[in-house]
Motif scaffolding. Sequence first.
Motif, PDB file in Angstrom:
ATOM      1  N   GLY A 180       0.715  -1.187   0.000  1.00  0.00           N
ATOM      2  CA  GLY A 180      -0.103  -0.020  -0.013  1.00  0.00           C
ATOM      3  C   GLY A 180       0.760   1.194  -0.123  1.00  0.00           C
ATOM      4  O   GLY A 180       0.535   2.141  -0.588  1.00  0.00           O
ATOM      5  N   ILE A 218       2.010   1.850  -3.640  1.00  0.00           N
ATOM      6  CA  ILE A 218       0.833   2.157  -4.223  1.00  0.00           C
ATOM      7  C   ILE A 218       0.297   3.527  -4.066  1.00  0.00           C
ATOM      8  O   ILE A 218       0.287   4.243  -5.100  1.00  0.00           O
ATOM      9  N   ALA A 219       0.611   3.924  -2.956  1.00  0.00           N
ATOM     10  CA  ALA A 219       0.123   5.090  -2.430  1.00  0.00           C
ATOM     11  C   ALA A 219       0.969   6.392  -2.879  1.00  0.00           C
ATOM     12  O   ALA A 219       0.340   7.291  -3.408  1.00  0.00           O
ATOM     13  N   ALA A 241       0.029   6.747  -6.469  1.00  0.00           N
ATOM     14  CA  ALA A 241      -1.409   7.068  -6.665  1.00  0.00           C
ATOM     15  C   ALA A 241      -1.581   8.425  -6.358  1.00  0.00           C
ATOM     16  O   ALA A 241      -2.454   9.008  -7.043  1.00  0.00           O
ATOM     17  N   GLN A 281      -3.680  -1.462 -10.264  1.00  0.00           N
ATOM     18  CA  GLN A 281      -3.752  -1.282  -8.954  1.00  0.00           C
ATOM     19  C   GLN A 281      -3.621   0.391  -8.464  1.00  0.00           C
ATOM     20  O   GLN A 281      -4.454   0.716  -7.748  1.00  0.00           O
ATOM     21  N   ILE A 282      -2.856   0.974  -9.127  1.00  0.00           N
ATOM     22  CA  ILE A 282      -2.874   2.449  -9.194  1.00  0.00           C
ATOM     23  C   ILE A 282      -4.008   3.107  -9.205  1.00  0.00           C
ATOM     24  O   ILE A 282      -4.575   3.985  -8.570  1.00  0.00           O
ATOM     25  N   ALA A 303      -6.766   2.119  -6.767  1.00  0.00           N
ATOM     26  CA  ALA A 303      -6.778   2.867  -5.381  1.00  0.00           C
ATOM     27  C   ALA A 303      -7.011   4.295  -5.580  1.00  0.00           C
ATOM     28  O   ALA A 303      -7.820   4.697  -4.582  1.00  0.00           O
ATOM     29  N   SER A 337      -5.081   3.073  -1.433  1.00  0.00           N
ATOM     30  CA  SER A 337      -4.120   2.481  -1.721  1.00  0.00           C
ATOM     31  C   SER A 337      -3.945   1.249  -0.604  1.00  0.00           C
ATOM     32  O   SER A 337      -3.343   0.332  -0.884  1.00  0.00           O
ATOM     33  N   TYR A 338      -4.050   1.914   0.627  1.00  0.00           N
ATOM     34  CA  TYR A 338      -3.693   0.646   1.808  1.00  0.00           C
ATOM     35  C   TYR A 338      -4.868  -0.205   2.000  1.00  0.00           C
ATOM     36  O   TYR A 338      -4.467  -1.331   2.128  1.00  0.00           O
TER      37      TYR A 338
END
Length: 304
Positions: free
Chosen positions: A14, A17-18, A21, A235-236, A239, A255-256
Amino acid sequence: MGLAQNIIFGLVTGSYIAIAAIGFTLIYGIVNMINFAYGEYLTIGAFVGVVTASSLPLPLPIAVLIAMGAGGLASLILARVFFTPINNTGPVPMLLTSIGLGLVLRNAIRLTAGRSGRYFDTQVTTFRFENLPDFSIGSVDLLGDLFVTSQQLVVIGSAIIVFLTLHTLLTRTDIGIAMRAMGDDENLARIRGIDTQMIRDSVWILAGVLAGLAGVLIGIQTNVSAGTGFNHILQILAAAILGGAGSPYGAIAGSYIIGIVLALSVAFLPSGMTGISSAVAFLLLIVVLLIKPSGIAGQEVREA
């Protein structure tokens, strides 16, 4: 592995990704486009980082800064060449342009760097993960054993620094306040004297810098290849939408959630079915949007 250990894996996933994102959703919220080429910005940053750290070699922190700078520069140049000239054509031409640009960049990277993965060789840098502490907490009631590596701490710590820096930028600086104003109403911001093109350029640079950092963090955890960014772009996107497209804070929360769901899916799905973990994350996205279409932060996806 126990539940606690898989939650740690989810927090690490996460985190990177965060970081990515945030950049993705800033582009959406201010430039008003969904940039599918954004995954390649991560790949560019990852390759610059791994070459700088392993081939030159330079200390890993310096390699990270160079990768972030390269990501920001690449993002600005690509925006100026491909996206700025069609700003006023609407979101669909910009979306299609980003898809085509991503395809070209991905294959250009593959032709240049090859198909094989590369790894960060921390043995040849002055920043060695083995010199950082690992923490074995042992049994945690019903949650199982918990072990946190130094690499995981670096990823999570980097994310926290990014979140605090972003909050300060958006709330305490003129350029951050101008970004928020443009996200609310670009025409009104222009009337109030904000240089909207300069703000757009700043967003592209910031998004590229974040992509470069995220690419390096992904490379530290796994490896670096031509598909590094492309493998994470959905995934991004998930999120960003889950958090409420256009909201950096929502993107962090989304994201998390995605990261933890991915980790738990891999851990608890039957053997041979772990490949559908991303599908589980998207199923969660669909369920949440059916209940709250505007996402966690209440920002609805516009016509893009």
